[in-house]
Enzyme design. Structure first.
Site, mmCIF file in Angstrom:
data_model
loop_
_atom_site.group_PDB
_atom_site.id
_atom_site.type_symbol
_atom_site.label_atom_id
_atom_site.label_comp_id
_atom_site.label_asym_id
_atom_site.label_seq_id
_atom_site.Cartn_x
_atom_site.Cartn_y
_atom_site.Cartn_z
ATOM 1 C CE LYS A 182 -11.072 13.622 -3.254
ATOM 2 N NZ LYS A 182 -10.602 12.743 -4.305
HETATM 3 C C1 LIG Z 1 -9.442 12.251 -5.137
HETATM 4 C C2 LIG Z 1 -9.451 12.123 -6.598
HETATM 5 C C3 LIG Z 1 -9.064 10.939 -7.259
HETATM 6 C C4 LIG Z 1 -8.370 9.782 -6.611
HETATM 7 O O1 LIG Z 1 -8.862 9.287 -5.484
HETATM 8 P P1 LIG Z 1 -7.958 8.553 -4.380
HETATM 9 O O2 LIG Z 1 -9.001 7.871 -3.573
HETATM 10 O O3 LIG Z 1 -7.204 9.596 -3.650
HETATM 11 O O4 LIG Z 1 -7.058 7.580 -5.093
HETATM 12 C C5 LIG Z 1 -9.230 10.871 -8.630
HETATM 13 N N1 LIG Z 1 -9.707 11.907 -9.339
HETATM 14 C C6 LIG Z 1 -10.050 13.062 -8.755
HETATM 15 C C7 LIG Z 1 -10.599 14.157 -9.609
HETATM 16 C C8 LIG Z 1 -9.913 13.227 -7.374
HETATM 17 O O5 LIG Z 1 -10.241 14.395 -6.809
#
Ligand SMILES: *Cc1c(COP(=O)(O)O)cnc(C)c1O
Length: 365
Positions: A182
């Site tokens: 991210k």
């Molecule tokens: C990455 C992501 C999540 C969830 O995040 P995690 O930290 O992996 O649980 C939720 N929504 C979207 C759109 C994502 O890209």
């Protein structure tokens, strides 16, 4: 050449703060990094409160529970999103109701929301997909008309802006992820932003087994252990120092791809970049033509053989058998079939982007 799809920048600063934290002995979820990280993130998102969580999925789940969403309720989500958006709804016992996307942002199409609203609808979760903000004004209008909560899924969009408003501060609450790929990372981790004190307090209680603020070891309501560790928050603090640079890098990467892929402008669709939006281009992504020379999946295979990692778009959620959904959502299905995300990590060099683009041009042209 080997080009990964994502690669976080972790340097001496993360190490320094982690070592200090580990040496201090405060390695679980109590410790000063947590509140510092929360305060700094709230400041970044222009909200009164920010609450750390164990990951982005638990952030979404906690937020829905805090707004009393549960069995018998319906929550509107785009079909074109990561599965966690809908799973968080299912965890509460509520039902995700899928809405198609629009071509000009690849996000939930506000024009398709109203027809999906029923007396059971309680909330809308717009997702700022691949870093591009959803059309929040229209979504807010609908939410006001039907008295719905808006929870922004900003897991891919830290720092993105809709008409100068930063994501996470536009709806009733925002949810973020700090997974390794991210905009910033804490390994695993998440955050909820809100300016509603009652909801922030409720989320803090629910995150810690529903603990009573008045009495130690007293848990009158069902809660969860969705806490972040103080070690993760140490990494988060170091990462927050880099967030502006990371976003700048994403914008440069996007601009460079657009430049180098220009010869294909008749054959591919570039990532949206609406004039009212400030996208953070989490993953640089393109759409192939559905009747093009080769399929998206073959392109991924060929690129893989050249040492280039890429990713297909998410599988449209309404098509999973477990959701027992008969809707036809043509834009989500098109995006799911023809969308590909290219290497977009902050360490990516111009030379690597050139290599990726030359390969794609030679394959598609
Ligand atoms: C990455 C992501 C999540 C969830 O995040 P995690 O930290 O992996 O649980 C939720 N929504 C979207 C759109 C994502 O890209």
């Amino acid at each position: 050449m080997n080009v990964p799809v994502a690669n976080p920048i972790i340097d001496e600063r993360e190490l320094e703060l982690v070592i200090k934290t580990v040496k201090s002995g405060w390695i679980s979820s109590a410790g000063e990094n947590i509140s510092k990280f929360e305060d700094k993130f709230a400041e970044f998102c222009n909200t009164k409160y920010a609450i750390t969580t164990s990951n982005g999925t638990s952030a979404l789940h906690l937020c829905l529970v805090a707004y009393s969403i549960g069995p018998g309720d319906e929550v509107i989500v785009p079909s074109m999103t990561f599965v966690a958006t809908a799973n968080a709804v299912v965890y509460t016992g509520a039902k995700p109701v899928f809405v198609d996307s629009e071509f000009d942002t690849w996000n939930i199409d506000p024009e398709n929301i109203e027809s999906k609203i029923t007396p059971k609808t309680k909330a809308i979760i717009p997702v700022h997909l691949y870093g591009h903000p959803a059309k929040m004004d229209k979504i807010i209008k609908i939410a006001q008309k039907y008295n719905l909560i808006i929870i922004e899924d900003a897991a891919e969009a830290h720092g993105a802006r809709y008409n100068n408003k930063i994501v996470g501060s536009i709806g009733n609450a925002g949810c973020f992820s700090f997974y390794g790929n991210k905009i910033i990372t804490t390994g695993e981790g998440g955050m909820i932003t809100t300016s509603n004190k009652a909801i922030a307090d409720k989320i803090r209680t629910l995150r810690n087994h529903g603990s009573s603020p008045e009495r130690k070891y007293y848990y009158p309501e069902l809660g969860f252990n969705y806490r972040m560790t103080n070690i993760q928050a140490a990494i988060g603090l170091a990462q927050l120092e880099k967030i502006t640079d990371n976003i700048e890098r994403k914008k440069e990467i996007h601009a460079t791809y657009c430049e180098y892929l220009q010869p294909l402008h008749n054959k591919i669709t570039m990532q949206p970049n609406a004039e009212w939006a400030e996208s953070v281009f989490w993953m640089f992504s393109i759409l192939l033509a559905s009747n093009g020379k080769i399929s998206r999946d073959s392109l991924i295979d060929i690129l893989h053989k050249k040492g280039i990692e890429s990713r297909p778009f998410f599988f449209p959620l309404h098509k999973y058998i477990r959701f027992n959904n008969k809707d036809k959502l043509p834009v989500s299905e098109y995006l799911g079939n023809c969308g590909i995300s290219l290497p977009s990590g902050p360490k990516l060099s111009r030379k690597e982007i050139r290599y990726v683009c030359d390969e794609i041009i030679s394959i598609l042209d």
